[in-house]
Scaffold this motif. Structure first.
Motif, PDB file in Angstrom:
ATOM      1  N   ILE A 242      -7.060   9.801  -2.905  1.00  0.00           N
ATOM      2  CA  ILE A 242      -7.598   9.489  -1.582  1.00  0.00           C
ATOM      3  C   ILE A 242      -6.998  10.409  -0.527  1.00  0.00           C
ATOM      4  O   ILE A 242      -7.709  10.921   0.359  1.00  0.00           O
ATOM      5  CB  ILE A 242      -7.343   8.014  -1.220  1.00  0.00           C
ATOM      6  CG1 ILE A 242      -8.180   7.098  -2.116  1.00  0.00           C
ATOM      7  CG2 ILE A 242      -7.673   7.750   0.247  1.00  0.00           C
ATOM      8  CD1 ILE A 242      -9.677   7.285  -1.984  1.00  0.00           C
ATOM      9  N   CYS A 243      -5.695  10.646  -0.591  1.00  0.00           N
ATOM     10  CA  CYS A 243      -5.045  11.527   0.391  1.00  0.00           C
ATOM     11  C   CYS A 243      -5.546  12.965   0.229  1.00  0.00           C
ATOM     12  O   CYS A 243      -5.765  13.668   1.224  1.00  0.00           O
ATOM     13  CB  CYS A 243      -3.534  11.466   0.228  1.00  0.00           C
ATOM     14  SG  CYS A 243      -2.804   9.873   0.670  1.00  0.00           S
ATOM     15  N   VAL A 273       1.902  14.202   3.521  1.00  0.00           N
ATOM     16  CA  VAL A 273       2.030  13.506   4.806  1.00  0.00           C
ATOM     17  C   VAL A 273       1.172  12.243   4.817  1.00  0.00           C
ATOM     18  O   VAL A 273       1.613  11.171   5.260  1.00  0.00           O
ATOM     19  CB  VAL A 273       1.641  14.440   5.967  1.00  0.00           C
ATOM     20  CG1 VAL A 273       1.553  13.670   7.275  1.00  0.00           C
ATOM     21  CG2 VAL A 273       2.650  15.573   6.094  1.00  0.00           C
ATOM     22  N   LEU A 274      -0.054  12.346   4.316  1.00  0.00           N
ATOM     23  CA  LEU A 274      -0.922  11.169   4.257  1.00  0.00           C
ATOM     24  C   LEU A 274      -0.370  10.120   3.299  1.00  0.00           C
ATOM     25  O   LEU A 274      -0.472   8.913   3.560  1.00  0.00           O
ATOM     26  CB  LEU A 274      -2.335  11.583   3.835  1.00  0.00           C
ATOM     27  CG  LEU A 274      -3.125  12.398   4.857  1.00  0.00           C
ATOM     28  CD1 LEU A 274      -4.466  12.823   4.270  1.00  0.00           C
ATOM     29  CD2 LEU A 274      -3.335  11.618   6.147  1.00  0.00           C
ATOM     30  N   ALA A 275       0.219  10.555   2.180  1.00  0.00           N
ATOM     31  CA  ALA A 275       0.827   9.607   1.249  1.00  0.00           C
ATOM     32  C   ALA A 275       1.984   8.855   1.913  1.00  0.00           C
ATOM     33  O   ALA A 275       2.180   7.657   1.676  1.00  0.00           O
ATOM     34  CB  ALA A 275       1.320  10.338   0.000  1.00  0.00           C
ATOM     35  N   LEU A 281       2.487   2.221   6.074  1.00  0.00           N
ATOM     36  CA  LEU A 281       1.629   1.081   6.388  1.00  0.00           C
ATOM     37  C   LEU A 281       2.022  -0.147   5.565  1.00  0.00           C
ATOM     38  O   LEU A 281       1.953  -1.277   6.049  1.00  0.00           O
ATOM     39  CB  LEU A 281       0.162   1.437   6.129  1.00  0.00           C
ATOM     40  CG  LEU A 281      -0.473   2.402   7.125  1.00  0.00           C
ATOM     41  CD1 LEU A 281      -1.859   2.822   6.645  1.00  0.00           C
ATOM     42  CD2 LEU A 281      -0.554   1.779   8.509  1.00  0.00           C
ATOM     43  N   ARG A 282       2.439   0.079   4.312  1.00  0.00           N
ATOM     44  CA  ARG A 282       2.865  -1.056   3.480  1.00  0.00           C
ATOM     45  C   ARG A 282       4.097  -1.740   4.076  1.00  0.00           C
ATOM     46  O   ARG A 282       4.217  -2.968   4.049  1.00  0.00           O
ATOM     47  CB  ARG A 282       3.177  -0.576   2.067  1.00  0.00           C
ATOM     48  CG  ARG A 282       3.762  -1.682   1.188  1.00  0.00           C
ATOM     49  CD  ARG A 282       4.041  -1.244  -0.216  1.00  0.00           C
ATOM     50  NE  ARG A 282       4.606  -2.357  -0.984  1.00  0.00           N
ATOM     51  CZ  ARG A 282       4.896  -2.296  -2.280  1.00  0.00           C
ATOM     52  NH1 ARG A 282       4.697  -1.178  -2.953  1.00  0.00           N
ATOM     53  NH2 ARG A 282       5.411  -3.346  -2.901  1.00  0.00           N
ATOM     54  N   VAL A 283       4.994  -0.959   4.630  1.00  0.00           N
ATOM     55  CA  VAL A 283       6.245  -1.509   5.153  1.00  0.00           C
ATOM     56  C   VAL A 283       6.047  -2.207   6.488  1.00  0.00           C
ATOM     57  O   VAL A 283       6.700  -3.216   6.777  1.00  0.00           O
ATOM     58  CB  VAL A 283       7.296  -0.383   5.292  1.00  0.00           C
ATOM     59  CG1 VAL A 283       8.583  -0.910   5.926  1.00  0.00           C
ATOM     60  CG2 VAL A 283       7.597   0.234   3.933  1.00  0.00           C
ATOM     61  N   THR A 284       5.132  -1.703   7.300  1.00  0.00           N
ATOM     62  CA  THR A 284       5.070  -2.132   8.697  1.00  0.00           C
ATOM     63  C   THR A 284       3.943  -3.099   9.038  1.00  0.00           C
ATOM     64  O   THR A 284       3.985  -3.708  10.112  1.00  0.00           O
ATOM     65  CB  THR A 284       4.924  -0.898   9.612  1.00  0.00           C
ATOM     66  OG1 THR A 284       3.748  -0.154   9.232  1.00  0.00           O
ATOM     67  CG2 THR A 284       6.137   0.007   9.501  1.00  0.00           C
ATOM     68  N   HIS A 285       2.950  -3.262   8.178  1.00  0.00           N
ATOM     69  CA  HIS A 285       1.796  -4.095   8.536  1.00  0.00           C
ATOM     70  C   HIS A 285       1.691  -5.316   7.630  1.00  0.00           C
ATOM     71  O   HIS A 285       1.835  -5.205   6.409  1.00  0.00           O
ATOM     72  CB  HIS A 285       0.492  -3.289   8.449  1.00  0.00           C
ATOM     73  CG  HIS A 285       0.292  -2.371   9.611  1.00  0.00           C
ATOM     74  ND1 HIS A 285       1.075  -1.277   9.818  1.00  0.00           N
ATOM     75  CD2 HIS A 285      -0.599  -2.389  10.650  1.00  0.00           C
ATOM     76  CE1 HIS A 285       0.684  -0.646  10.906  1.00  0.00           C
ATOM     77  NE2 HIS A 285      -0.312  -1.310  11.437  1.00  0.00           N
ATOM     78  N   PRO A 286       1.423  -6.488   8.194  1.00  0.00           N
ATOM     79  CA  PRO A 286       1.258  -7.698   7.373  1.00  0.00           C
ATOM     80  C   PRO A 286      -0.074  -7.680   6.634  1.00  0.00           C
ATOM     81  O   PRO A 286      -1.018  -6.997   7.035  1.00  0.00           O
ATOM     82  CB  PRO A 286       1.300  -8.827   8.412  1.00  0.00           C
ATOM     83  CG  PRO A 286       0.784  -8.188   9.667  1.00  0.00           C
ATOM     84  CD  PRO A 286       1.282  -6.770   9.635  1.00  0.00           C
ATOM     85  N   ARG A 287      -0.137  -8.461   5.590  1.00  0.00           N
ATOM     86  CA  ARG A 287      -1.360  -8.539   4.776  1.00  0.00           C
ATOM     87  C   ARG A 287      -2.463  -9.266   5.536  1.00  0.00           C
ATOM     88  O   ARG A 287      -2.243 -10.293   6.173  1.00  0.00           O
ATOM     89  CB  ARG A 287      -1.036  -9.279   3.479  1.00  0.00           C
ATOM     90  CG  ARG A 287      -2.232  -9.478   2.553  1.00  0.00           C
ATOM     91  CD  ARG A 287      -1.830 -10.213   1.284  1.00  0.00           C
ATOM     92  NE  ARG A 287      -0.828  -9.453   0.552  1.00  0.00           N
ATOM     93  CZ  ARG A 287       0.372  -9.930   0.226  1.00  0.00           C
ATOM     94  NH1 ARG A 287       0.714 -11.148   0.583  1.00  0.00           N
ATOM     95  NH2 ARG A 287       1.219  -9.175  -0.449  1.00  0.00           N
ATOM     96  N   LEU A 288      -3.677  -8.727   5.465  1.00  0.00           N
ATOM     97  CA  LEU A 288      -4.836  -9.378   6.076  1.00  0.00           C
ATOM     98  C   LEU A 288      -5.391 -10.442   5.140  1.00  0.00           C
ATOM     99  O   LEU A 288      -5.308 -10.330   3.916  1.00  0.00           O
ATOM    100  CB  LEU A 288      -5.930  -8.342   6.362  1.00  0.00           C
ATOM    101  CG  LEU A 288      -5.591  -7.239   7.371  1.00  0.00           C
ATOM    102  CD1 LEU A 288      -6.757  -6.266   7.471  1.00  0.00           C
ATOM    103  CD2 LEU A 288      -5.257  -7.812   8.737  1.00  0.00           C
TER     104      LEU A 288
END
Length: 321
Positions: A242-243, A273-275, A281-288
């Motif tokens: 994807i990156c 950089v994209l990876a 994002l995994r570390v900083t954002h809660p699961r939707l």
């Protein structure tokens, strides 16, 4: 004879990249999360900066017993990890990393090929969830399928915008037609494509189908040992793919200073950089929640992708007039 040898060397290079790059992403994820969250193991395992963490994980998976549930469809259950992993290898063959033949195989309809093959990977999760004879695994597999259906459309529309701008659906052709001034007015499509890719990989914050802390890895609940490791490897391989695709379609791929000599370096650097962004994002954002994931796809990404296509059409008309 030389043509066969050249193709063989290219495929060997793609296979080597497929085996190495996902492991590097996995190791990087350990280190980045260790720094951001103060995790002890990945920072100290083996001494110097926790170099042995990935080795320890590999040994752990190899030592675990390969368990197949008594009520499972044994053959489908065992084939599912390979079905989840192989499509990413096929996509990697078609991604151009450098000018002058830096690709496993040039495909005229490259965008159609990579998007079609990426959609096959979800079958591995569906097979694993259905064949496990576990209702929670089946629920995870069905959530994975629903998420793919929701995010495939905005991903396709975003890629179509780039194809419109370049006038071709070939990945090498898109890079050949690339101009740096494309980046600002294709940024909406880039965000849509990258976000949809995260959702198709079930990466946080779009990992409700897996939800390792709630429903214990969704469709993969019954998997152990190396088969479970193959699912994790497929996830990391998907991050690389994807990156790399985002880099090729929206960030100019091999284009950069001294592109003719260091084109592959710029491609790998942009991909790296994209990876890092994926891990961050995994570390900083809660699961939707599942309903929030669907809402993001249909009420945000699809309209934005359509807006990007309209903008591309306007720009093309203005340039041609």
């Amino acid at each position: 004879m030389m043509d066969v040898l050249d193709v063989g060397l290219r495929l060997l290079a793609v296979l080597a990249a497929f085996l190495v790059l996902p492991l590097l992403v996995g190791q990087t994820e350990h280190k980045v999360m260790a720094h951001m969250q103060g995790r002890v193991g990945p920072m100290y395992a083996g001494g110097f900066h926790g170099w042995a963490q990935l080795v320890a994980d590999g040994v752990k998976f190899a030592q675990k017993e390969d368990v197949v549930p008594a009520g499972a469809d044994r053959r489908v259950f065992q084939l599912a990890p390979a079905v989840a992993l192989v499509p990413y290898l096929l996509v990697l063959v078609a991604i151009p990393f450098a000018p002058g033949g830096g690709v496993g195989q040039v495909i005229d309809a490259g965008i159609f090929f990579v998007l079609a093959v990426l959609g096959v990977g979800v079958l591995g999760s569906l097979m694993g969830g259905w064949a496990s004879a576990n209702k929670f695994s089946l629920l995870g597999g069905l959530r994975t399928g629903a998420q793919l259906l929701a995010y495939e459309l905005p991903m396709l529309l975003a890629a179509a915008s780039v194809a419109m701008a370049a006038g071709t659906v070939s990945l090498t052709g898109i890079l050949g037609a690339f101009e740096w001034w494309w980046v600002p007015w294709q940024i909406i499509g880039a965000v849509v494509f990258f976000t949809a890719g995260l959702a198709e990989l079930q990466r946080p914050p779009f990992d409700a189908p897996v939800a390792d802390s709630e429903i214990i890895f969704g469709a993969y609940t019954e998997y152990t040992g190396l088969r479970f490791a193959l699912f994790l490897l497929a996830e990391y391989a998907g991050i690389v793919v994807i990156c790399a695709l985002t880099t090729v379609l929206f960030l100019g791929g091999w284009h950069g200073p001294y592109a003719e000599d260091l084109g592959w370096v710029w491609t790998l650097l942009k991909t790296a950089v994209l990876a890092f962004v994926v891990v961050w994002l995994r570390v900083t954002h809660p699961r939707l929640r599942e309903d929030q994931i669907q809402r993001v796809a249909w009420t945000a990404l699809v309209p934005l992708a359509l807006l990007q296509i309209a903008l591309t059409g306007v720009v093309k008309v203005v340039l041609q007039s």
